[in-house]
Write an enzyme that holds these catalytic residues in place. Sequence first.
Site, PDB file in Angstrom:
ATOM      1  N   HIS A 192       1.528  23.912   5.531  1.00 50.93           N
ATOM      2  CA  HIS A 192       2.857  23.651   4.975  1.00 50.93           C
ATOM      3  C   HIS A 192       3.301  22.204   5.205  1.00 50.93           C
ATOM      4  O   HIS A 192       3.902  21.591   4.334  1.00 50.93           O
ATOM      5  CB  HIS A 192       3.877  24.618   5.598  1.00 50.93           C
ATOM      6  CG  HIS A 192       3.714  26.017   5.068  1.00 50.93           C
ATOM      7  ND1 HIS A 192       4.373  27.091   5.588  1.00 50.93           N
ATOM      8  CD2 HIS A 192       2.960  26.489   4.058  1.00 50.93           C
ATOM      9  CE1 HIS A 192       4.023  28.171   4.914  1.00 50.93           C
ATOM     10  NE2 HIS A 192       3.161  27.832   3.991  1.00 50.93           N
ATOM     11  N   GLU A 438     -24.179  26.241 -12.038  1.00 52.72           N
ATOM     12  CA  GLU A 438     -24.139  25.707 -10.674  1.00 52.72           C
ATOM     13  C   GLU A 438     -25.484  25.842  -9.966  1.00 52.72           C
ATOM     14  O   GLU A 438     -25.641  25.423  -8.826  1.00 52.72           O
ATOM     15  CB  GLU A 438     -23.015  26.359  -9.852  1.00 52.72           C
ATOM     16  CG  GLU A 438     -22.993  27.861  -9.832  1.00 52.72           C
ATOM     17  CD  GLU A 438     -21.779  28.427  -9.106  1.00 52.72           C
ATOM     18  OE1 GLU A 438     -21.040  27.683  -8.450  1.00 52.72           O
ATOM     19  OE2 GLU A 438     -21.575  29.651  -9.201  1.00 52.72           O
ATOM     20  N   CYS A 509     -15.603  22.166 -13.403  1.00 57.81           N
ATOM     21  CA  CYS A 509     -14.717  22.479 -12.279  1.00 57.81           C
ATOM     22  C   CYS A 509     -15.421  21.973 -11.020  1.00 57.81           C
ATOM     23  O   CYS A 509     -16.408  21.277 -11.104  1.00 57.81           O
ATOM     24  CB  CYS A 509     -14.408  23.967 -12.216  1.00 57.81           C
ATOM     25  SG  CYS A 509     -15.832  25.023 -12.045  1.00 57.81           S
TER      26      CYS A 509
HETATM   27  C1  PEP Z   1     -18.401  24.954  -7.671  1.00 61.52           C
HETATM   28  O1  PEP Z   1     -19.410  25.381  -7.117  1.00 61.52           O
HETATM   29  O2  PEP Z   1     -18.304  23.806  -8.118  1.00 61.52           O
HETATM   30  C2  PEP Z   1     -17.223  25.807  -7.842  1.00 61.52           C
HETATM   31  C3  PEP Z   1     -16.204  25.427  -8.550  1.00 61.52           C
HETATM   32  O3  PEP Z   1     -17.207  26.980  -7.177  1.00 61.52           O
HETATM   33  P1  PEP Z   1     -16.904  27.144  -5.614  1.00 61.52           P
HETATM   34  O4  PEP Z   1     -16.422  25.818  -5.115  1.00 61.52           O
HETATM   35  O5  PEP Z   1     -15.890  28.216  -5.534  1.00 61.52           O
HETATM   36  O6  PEP Z   1     -18.245  27.538  -5.092  1.00 61.52           O
HETATM   37 MG    MG Z   2     -19.661  27.500  -6.797  1.00 62.08          MG
END
Ligand code: PEP
Ligand code: MG
Length: 579
Positions: A192, A438, A509
């Site tokens: 926080h 990934e 991501c």
């Molecule tokens: C990643 O592997 O880039 C991903 C977004 O998943 P996590 O970080 O949850 O493994």
């Molecule tokens: Mg991942």
Amino acid sequence: MNEIVLKGVSISKGIAIGSPFFLTEKKDNPPHLELALGEIEKEIERYHLALKKSKVDLEHLQSRFVNDGATVVVEILGAQLEILHDPIITHLVEERIKVSHKNTEAVFQEVINEYNKVFEKIDDDDFEERISDIKDVSRRILRHLRPLKKETAACEKNSIVIAPDLIPSDALEAHFSEIKGFVAEKGGYTSHVGIIARAKGIPYVAKVNIDALMNLDIKNMIVDGISGEIIVNPSSETLKKYSILQEKYHKYFLEISSHVHLAAKTIDGEDVKIFSNIESLDDVPQVLQNKADGIGLYRSEYIVLTEKQFPSEERQFEIYKKILEKLEGRPAIVRLFDLGSDKMHFFLSEEVDIDHEMNPSLGCRGIRFLIKNNGIFEKQLRALLKASIYGNLRILIPMVSDISEFLLVKDKIKKTREDLEKEGKKVAKNIPLGCMIEVPSCAIMSHNFAKEADFFSIGSNDLTQYVIAADRSNPDTNYLYDFSHPSLFKLIEMTIKSAKKYKKEVIICGEMAADSKFTELLIGMGIRSFSISASNIATIKYAVRKTDAKDAIAMAKEALKINNVEDLKNFILKDQTVF
Ligand code: PEP
Ligand code: MG
């Protein structure tokens, strides 16, 4: 005086220059008094008055942050108001005053210590935050019982507050004219205090050895919230360098903040989508506030990890439905549980079929775990499909390494749909199914996946770990784990090429997407969708708006010819100031 540099972890960005103010926990020993029978009622009234005054304080702070639009801070204060109104504590304090005839301060401290002890036994980040909120509220109440000089009020202009452990009100009540920065031993990014410091733009570095600082004779110091360093007694040269950096960062901060409400368009008019990563339903307001195009990655396994049990179909349905409704038609990509033996040590072995593994990250995680634990898998699919009619749902499969896994999920979704429809339940007509890229095998074979998948989501965190064979959480392999590794871009290039051929969307991501130094390169390679945490949206939107897609294409072409990490890093950073 020699300049000394201490390493910590950046929690809130920015540069602070000032003098140290050590906020050590004052050993405040309130009096322990024996009350006469006739004084009991008055004592209880005094306790209620302190509660009332604390409530006024918190509500006042809350309205200030409502006006600033800082909803997360408002929520933290809401949690503190709840603690303040906790009938168990209030009743217990009143009863003890009546029975023991002790004064309020003594009884109140007793009760709070007992409460703390219960929470301290639970090893969980959320509970740690709860303890910190309880400490904060009780300190506020005690302050009203026995007005003391406020600790942070004693700060002089340009103070850097240093403490072993900060609590939210230290940050809440910090006046920017006096307090320029925070340094603490404990504290994490999602604490926080961290959230409040970021909302107020106060640089904050944690995990610093406070004992080492206390033993130094400090005239002035710098908190570098960008690199996560503390510079004690800086030389005049260092001071000059940091004054320039401070000015630059200040301008940058004002500028990115002013871009958050604008469209994520490149200079030459290319539209870019900025989605948000979330870990819970509570993250959704921040997603909306930062004007994300939707949720690009909901790490649904956090339901299991925070509740420490597998949620029922009904419980999951409620969560997915609420998220979809809140997004009002914007896409919400829910990733199937990404669990493995490393994340599940707290489960009873009979609850799930999982063994202790030598290499959990190469083991039965993600889709492999779900295939092995069919009951859990089916419940999640049923909950998702039932919720699908409440919004724009997409499903994402984690840790896919072979096409057979993808096809199996596709088939399972088809069968689940048929079962639900037979039961008279409605399911959305079209639920796009995506594949996480990934694992390198998946990127290499992406031409095959692109025929089957509706979209790709490049998980740069794991893709980096698997392509370099460097554990993402092992400090000893940290020097190898680097998003600037050329091999990673070769895999990304393959993935984009395959997706393009079949006109499928590629989202990136993982933390690479949130690092603005890669934005231009990724756009140049053809990425048009980013998924990042809500707190990074302003930064990435700004980076997109500063990029010319045509220049980016030329830049990416050159970048892809580079064969080693350092050269690629230097090339990417050329002409960029990255904070
Ligand atoms: C990643 O592997 O880039 C991903 C977004 O998943 P996590 O970080 O949850 O493994
Ligand atoms: Mg991942």
